[in-house]
Scaffold this motif. Structure first.
Motif, PDB file in Angstrom:
ATOM      1  N   TYR A  60       0.821  -1.223   0.000  1.00 31.20           N
ATOM      2  CA  TYR A  60       0.000   0.000   0.000  1.00 31.20           C
ATOM      3  C   TYR A  60       0.850   1.267   0.000  1.00 31.20           C
ATOM      4  O   TYR A  60       0.339   2.353   0.261  1.00 31.20           O
ATOM      5  CB  TYR A  60      -0.957  -0.012   1.199  1.00 31.20           C
ATOM      6  CG  TYR A  60      -1.999  -1.098   1.054  1.00 31.20           C
ATOM      7  CD1 TYR A  60      -3.142  -0.898   0.288  1.00 31.20           C
ATOM      8  CD2 TYR A  60      -1.821  -2.342   1.635  1.00 31.20           C
ATOM      9  CE1 TYR A  60      -4.086  -1.903   0.122  1.00 31.20           C
ATOM     10  CE2 TYR A  60      -2.757  -3.354   1.475  1.00 31.20           C
ATOM     11  CZ  TYR A  60      -3.884  -3.125   0.710  1.00 31.20           C
ATOM     12  OH  TYR A  60      -4.815  -4.118   0.536  1.00 31.20           O
ATOM     13  N   TYR A  87      -6.876   3.870  -3.965  1.00 33.44           N
ATOM     14  CA  TYR A  87      -7.797   3.043  -3.161  1.00 33.44           C
ATOM     15  C   TYR A  87      -9.062   3.837  -2.836  1.00 33.44           C
ATOM     16  O   TYR A  87     -10.187   3.382  -3.061  1.00 33.44           O
ATOM     17  CB  TYR A  87      -7.081   2.601  -1.879  1.00 33.44           C
ATOM     18  CG  TYR A  87      -7.862   1.618  -1.048  1.00 33.44           C
ATOM     19  CD1 TYR A  87      -7.819   0.259  -1.305  1.00 33.44           C
ATOM     20  CD2 TYR A  87      -8.679   2.064  -0.006  1.00 33.44           C
ATOM     21  CE1 TYR A  87      -8.557  -0.640  -0.548  1.00 33.44           C
ATOM     22  CE2 TYR A  87      -9.415   1.181   0.749  1.00 33.44           C
ATOM     23  CZ  TYR A  87      -9.348  -0.172   0.475  1.00 33.44           C
ATOM     24  OH  TYR A  87     -10.096  -1.061   1.224  1.00 33.44           O
ATOM     25  N   ILE A 141      -8.424  -3.593  13.021  1.00 34.16           N
ATOM     26  CA  ILE A 141      -7.165  -4.138  12.521  1.00 34.16           C
ATOM     27  C   ILE A 141      -7.107  -3.857  11.021  1.00 34.16           C
ATOM     28  O   ILE A 141      -7.996  -4.248  10.274  1.00 34.16           O
ATOM     29  CB  ILE A 141      -7.081  -5.658  12.802  1.00 34.16           C
ATOM     30  CG1 ILE A 141      -7.175  -5.916  14.306  1.00 34.16           C
ATOM     31  CG2 ILE A 141      -5.800  -6.245  12.225  1.00 34.16           C
ATOM     32  CD1 ILE A 141      -7.433  -7.369  14.666  1.00 34.16           C
ATOM     33  N   GLY A 142      -6.087  -3.119  10.589  1.00 38.34           N
ATOM     34  CA  GLY A 142      -5.952  -2.794   9.165  1.00 38.34           C
ATOM     35  C   GLY A 142      -6.935  -1.736   8.700  1.00 38.34           C
ATOM     36  O   GLY A 142      -7.683  -1.939   7.753  1.00 38.34           O
ATOM     37  N   ILE A 169     -13.713   3.215   7.085  1.00 40.40           N
ATOM     38  CA  ILE A 169     -14.661   2.686   8.063  1.00 40.40           C
ATOM     39  C   ILE A 169     -14.408   3.296   9.442  1.00 40.40           C
ATOM     40  O   ILE A 169     -15.343   3.556  10.198  1.00 40.40           O
ATOM     41  CB  ILE A 169     -14.558   1.149   8.092  1.00 40.40           C
ATOM     42  CG1 ILE A 169     -14.930   0.604   6.707  1.00 40.40           C
ATOM     43  CG2 ILE A 169     -15.455   0.556   9.172  1.00 40.40           C
ATOM     44  CD1 ILE A 169     -14.650  -0.869   6.506  1.00 40.40           C
ATOM     45  N   LEU A 225      -4.918  -0.448  14.418  1.00 40.00           N
ATOM     46  CA  LEU A 225      -3.636  -1.129  14.320  1.00 40.00           C
ATOM     47  C   LEU A 225      -3.337  -1.300  12.835  1.00 40.00           C
ATOM     48  O   LEU A 225      -3.985  -2.105  12.166  1.00 40.00           O
ATOM     49  CB  LEU A 225      -3.793  -2.496  14.988  1.00 40.00           C
ATOM     50  CG  LEU A 225      -2.643  -3.138  15.707  1.00 40.00           C
ATOM     51  CD1 LEU A 225      -2.040  -2.203  16.738  1.00 40.00           C
ATOM     52  CD2 LEU A 225      -3.134  -4.427  16.370  1.00 40.00           C
ATOM     53  N   GLU A 226      -2.404  -0.537  12.313  1.00 39.41           N
ATOM     54  CA  GLU A 226      -2.149  -0.540  10.861  1.00 39.41           C
ATOM     55  C   GLU A 226      -0.654  -0.705  10.608  1.00 39.41           C
ATOM     56  O   GLU A 226       0.153   0.031  11.158  1.00 39.41           O
ATOM     57  CB  GLU A 226      -2.666   0.781  10.264  1.00 39.41           C
ATOM     58  CG  GLU A 226      -2.313   1.039   8.818  1.00 39.41           C
ATOM     59  CD  GLU A 226      -2.754  -0.064   7.870  1.00 39.41           C
ATOM     60  OE1 GLU A 226      -3.951  -0.334   7.770  1.00 39.41           O
ATOM     61  OE2 GLU A 226      -1.863  -0.670   7.232  1.00 39.41           O
ATOM     62  N   MET A 241      -0.517   4.096   4.771  1.00 40.72           N
ATOM     63  CA  MET A 241      -1.936   4.089   5.133  1.00 40.72           C
ATOM     64  C   MET A 241      -2.151   4.856   6.445  1.00 40.72           C
ATOM     65  O   MET A 241      -3.118   5.617   6.576  1.00 40.72           O
ATOM     66  CB  MET A 241      -2.446   2.654   5.260  1.00 40.72           C
ATOM     67  CG  MET A 241      -2.636   1.940   3.924  1.00 40.72           C
ATOM     68  SD  MET A 241      -3.881   2.756   2.891  1.00 40.72           S
ATOM     69  CE  MET A 241      -4.632   1.362   2.035  1.00 40.72           C
ATOM     70  N   GLY A 265       1.251  -1.311  13.940  1.00 37.80           N
ATOM     71  CA  GLY A 265       1.102  -2.646  14.515  1.00 37.80           C
ATOM     72  C   GLY A 265       0.662  -3.605  13.455  1.00 37.80           C
ATOM     73  O   GLY A 265       0.133  -3.203  12.416  1.00 37.80           O
ATOM     74  N   ALA A 280      -1.089  -7.542  12.758  1.00 37.67           N
ATOM     75  CA  ALA A 280      -1.631  -8.853  13.093  1.00 37.67           C
ATOM     76  C   ALA A 280      -0.693  -9.891  12.434  1.00 37.67           C
ATOM     77  O   ALA A 280       0.018  -9.532  11.506  1.00 37.67           O
ATOM     78  CB  ALA A 280      -3.042  -8.952  12.546  1.00 37.67           C
ATOM     79  N   ALA A 293     -11.650  -5.299   8.078  1.00 33.47           N
ATOM     80  CA  ALA A 293     -12.332  -5.206   6.795  1.00 33.47           C
ATOM     81  C   ALA A 293     -11.307  -5.204   5.676  1.00 33.47           C
ATOM     82  O   ALA A 293     -10.406  -4.354   5.651  1.00 33.47           O
ATOM     83  CB  ALA A 293     -13.160  -3.913   6.747  1.00 33.47           C
ATOM     84  N   VAL A 299      -8.950  -7.302   5.182  1.00 31.50           N
ATOM     85  CA  VAL A 299      -7.617  -7.599   5.728  1.00 31.50           C
ATOM     86  C   VAL A 299      -7.245  -9.079   5.598  1.00 31.50           C
ATOM     87  O   VAL A 299      -6.080  -9.416   5.382  1.00 31.50           O
ATOM     88  CB  VAL A 299      -7.544  -7.162   7.210  1.00 31.50           C
ATOM     89  CG1 VAL A 299      -6.224  -7.576   7.847  1.00 31.50           C
ATOM     90  CG2 VAL A 299      -7.727  -5.654   7.327  1.00 31.50           C
ATOM     91  N   HIS A 321      -4.652 -10.730   3.384  1.00 34.42           N
ATOM     92  CA  HIS A 321      -3.217 -10.542   3.667  1.00 34.42           C
ATOM     93  C   HIS A 321      -2.690 -11.533   4.709  1.00 34.42           C
ATOM     94  O   HIS A 321      -1.497 -11.532   5.005  1.00 34.42           O
ATOM     95  CB  HIS A 321      -2.964  -9.120   4.177  1.00 34.42           C
ATOM     96  CG  HIS A 321      -3.286  -8.056   3.170  1.00 34.42           C
ATOM     97  ND1 HIS A 321      -2.461  -7.751   2.121  1.00 34.42           N
ATOM     98  CD2 HIS A 321      -4.361  -7.245   3.037  1.00 34.42           C
ATOM     99  CE1 HIS A 321      -3.000  -6.788   1.387  1.00 34.42           C
ATOM    100  NE2 HIS A 321      -4.168  -6.468   1.922  1.00 34.42           N
TER     101      HIS A 321
HETATM  102  C1  LIG Z   1      -7.641  -3.603   1.551  1.00 32.08           C
HETATM  103  S1  LIG Z   1      -7.048  -2.530   2.798  1.00 32.08           S
HETATM  104  C2  LIG Z   1      -8.541  -2.276   3.720  1.00 32.08           C
HETATM  105  C3  LIG Z   1      -8.553  -0.952   4.433  1.00 32.08           C
HETATM  106  C4  LIG Z   1      -9.827  -0.646   5.219  1.00 32.08           C
HETATM  107  N1  LIG Z   1     -10.044  -1.624   6.260  1.00 32.08           N
HETATM  108  C5  LIG Z   1     -11.030  -0.534   4.331  1.00 32.08           C
HETATM  109  O1  LIG Z   1     -11.897  -1.413   4.439  1.00 32.08           O
HETATM  110  O2  LIG Z   1     -11.115   0.381   3.532  1.00 32.08           O
HETATM  111  C6  LIG Z   1      -6.137  -3.615   3.859  1.00 32.08           C
HETATM  112  C7  LIG Z   1      -5.415  -2.877   4.955  1.00 32.08           C
HETATM  113  O3  LIG Z   1      -5.015  -3.824   5.932  1.00 32.08           O
HETATM  114  C8  LIG Z   1      -3.673  -3.556   6.298  1.00 32.08           C
HETATM  115  N2  LIG Z   1      -3.105  -4.819   6.773  1.00 32.08           N
HETATM  116  C9  LIG Z   1      -2.896  -5.926   6.046  1.00 32.08           C
HETATM  117  N3  LIG Z   1      -2.388  -6.893   6.804  1.00 32.08           N
HETATM  118  C10 LIG Z   1      -2.270  -6.372   8.050  1.00 32.08           C
HETATM  119  C11 LIG Z   1      -1.780  -6.897   9.277  1.00 32.08           C
HETATM  120  N4  LIG Z   1      -1.307  -8.150   9.339  1.00 32.08           N
HETATM  121  N5  LIG Z   1      -1.800  -6.106  10.375  1.00 32.08           N
HETATM  122  C12 LIG Z   1      -2.273  -4.823  10.303  1.00 32.08           C
HETATM  123  N6  LIG Z   1      -2.735  -4.274   9.153  1.00 32.08           N
HETATM  124  C13 LIG Z   1      -2.730  -5.044   8.051  1.00 32.08           C
HETATM  125  C14 LIG Z   1      -3.035  -3.037   5.036  1.00 32.08           C
HETATM  126  O4  LIG Z   1      -1.838  -2.340   5.278  1.00 32.08           O
HETATM  127  C15 LIG Z   1      -4.151  -2.174   4.498  1.00 32.08           C
HETATM  128  O5  LIG Z   1      -4.118  -0.886   5.040  1.00 32.08           O
END
Ligand SMILES: C[S@@+](CC[C@H](N)C(=O)[O-])C[C@H]1O[C@@H](n2cnc3c(N)ncnc32)[C@H](O)[C@@H]1O
Length: 250
Positions: A6, A13, A44-45, A51, A65-66, A71, A94, A96, A111, A113, A116
């Motif tokens: 990202y 996005y 988370i993420g 959101i 936690l991102e 981002m 942070g 996950a 959401a 996430v 990944h």
């Molecule tokens: C597709 S985006 C979704 C962003 C937001 N939740 C939304 O719905 O618009 C995925 C996000 O999750 C974050 N992400 C992915 N894996 C993650 C992890 N293991 N821990 C924290 N953040 C994570 C990415 O950096 C990215 O910002």
């Protein structure tokens, strides 16, 4: 250190989702409507905070936690425009699956996430979520799907126009296994019809299947809020694959 997928994409996005309005996934309304009024929430993420801001309007507080520096920066920039939320939203670096915040929340959500997260990391992730949920607390996630692993030649999947520029996102995927694909996302900028910019992101995409996800959730003490939790797990590619679970009240 793996490259952040990202690092340069937050603008695209948000633009592509803004173009789709209320139909954009992940659904802001779906996750915001689940917020227990006045709850402490953990996201988370959060990405760009699409959101986060809606949940923050209903929750007492939201901790984010991102893992992506970019981002996080965009989310903080959005919050800069919302002083009414400054005392409610905390943005932490942070990642996950394992995290330790030393406190519990009434609502934990992720959401867009799970793609990944490798399936093998789910038990650790769900145990961490359960440890951060208050008794009776709710956890919501999406991307629990029945569709085959992504595998397709490059095709344009998104498009938007800003001023004299047209932006496209083309995606190509190669299945590496039943639940894993290699994704190649190409962002192209056209000015008055001429290609003036090309940026490419390559990353892995994980699939999470309803039955093993619900089993891992149950092992962590998290059970569907309604029925067996499989009601929304269809084969429709447009299905966001939402799962909502609750920690037992005591
Ligand atoms: C597709 S985006 C979704 C962003 C937001 N939740 C939304 O719905 O618009 C995925 C996000 O999750 C974050 N992400 C992915 N894996 C993650 C992890 N293991 N821990 C924290 N953040 C994570 C990415 O950096 C990215 O910002």
């Amino acid at each position: 250190m793996p490259t952040d997928p990202y690092a340069f994409t937050p603008g695209y996005y948000d633009l592509f989702r803004a173009k789709d309005g209320d139909r954009a996934l992940p659904s802001v309304a779906f996750f915001a409507d689940l917020t227990p009024p006045g709850a402490a929430a953990l996201e988370i993420g959060p990405g760009t905070g699409r959101i986060t801001l809606a949940v923050a309007e209903r929750a007492a507080s939201v901790v984010c936690l991102e893992r992506s520096t970019t981002m996080r920066a965009v989310l903080v920039a959005k919050l800069a425009e919302r002083p009414d939320l400054w005392d409610r939203v905390t943005v932490l670096p942070g990642s996950a699956p394992s995290f330790e915040l030393g406190r519990a929340f009434g609502y934990v959500y992720l959401a867009g996430v799970l793609e990944h997260v490798p399936p093998a990391d789910r038990p650790v992730l769900f145990a961490a979520i359960a440890a951060h949920l208050e008794p009776g607390g709710v956890c919501a996630m999406d991307m629990v799907m029945r569709q085959p692993a992504l595998d397709m030649p490059e095709r344009v999947v998104d498009e938007a126009v800003l001023g004299e520029c047209r932006y496209t996102l083309a995606a190509a995927a190669r299945a590496l296994g039943p639940d894993l694909s290699e994704l190649r996302m190409t962002y192209r900028t056209y000015h008055q019809g001429e290609l003036v910019g090309t940026e490419v992101v390559e990353r892995r995409h994980n699939m999470h299947r309803p039955e093993p996800v619900l089993k891992d959730l149950a092992d962590a003490g998290l059970h569907p809020v309604e029925g067996d939790g499989l009601a929304q797990a269809s084969h429709d590619p447009a299905d966001p694959g939402a799962v909502v679970v609750r920690k037992a009240a005591s």
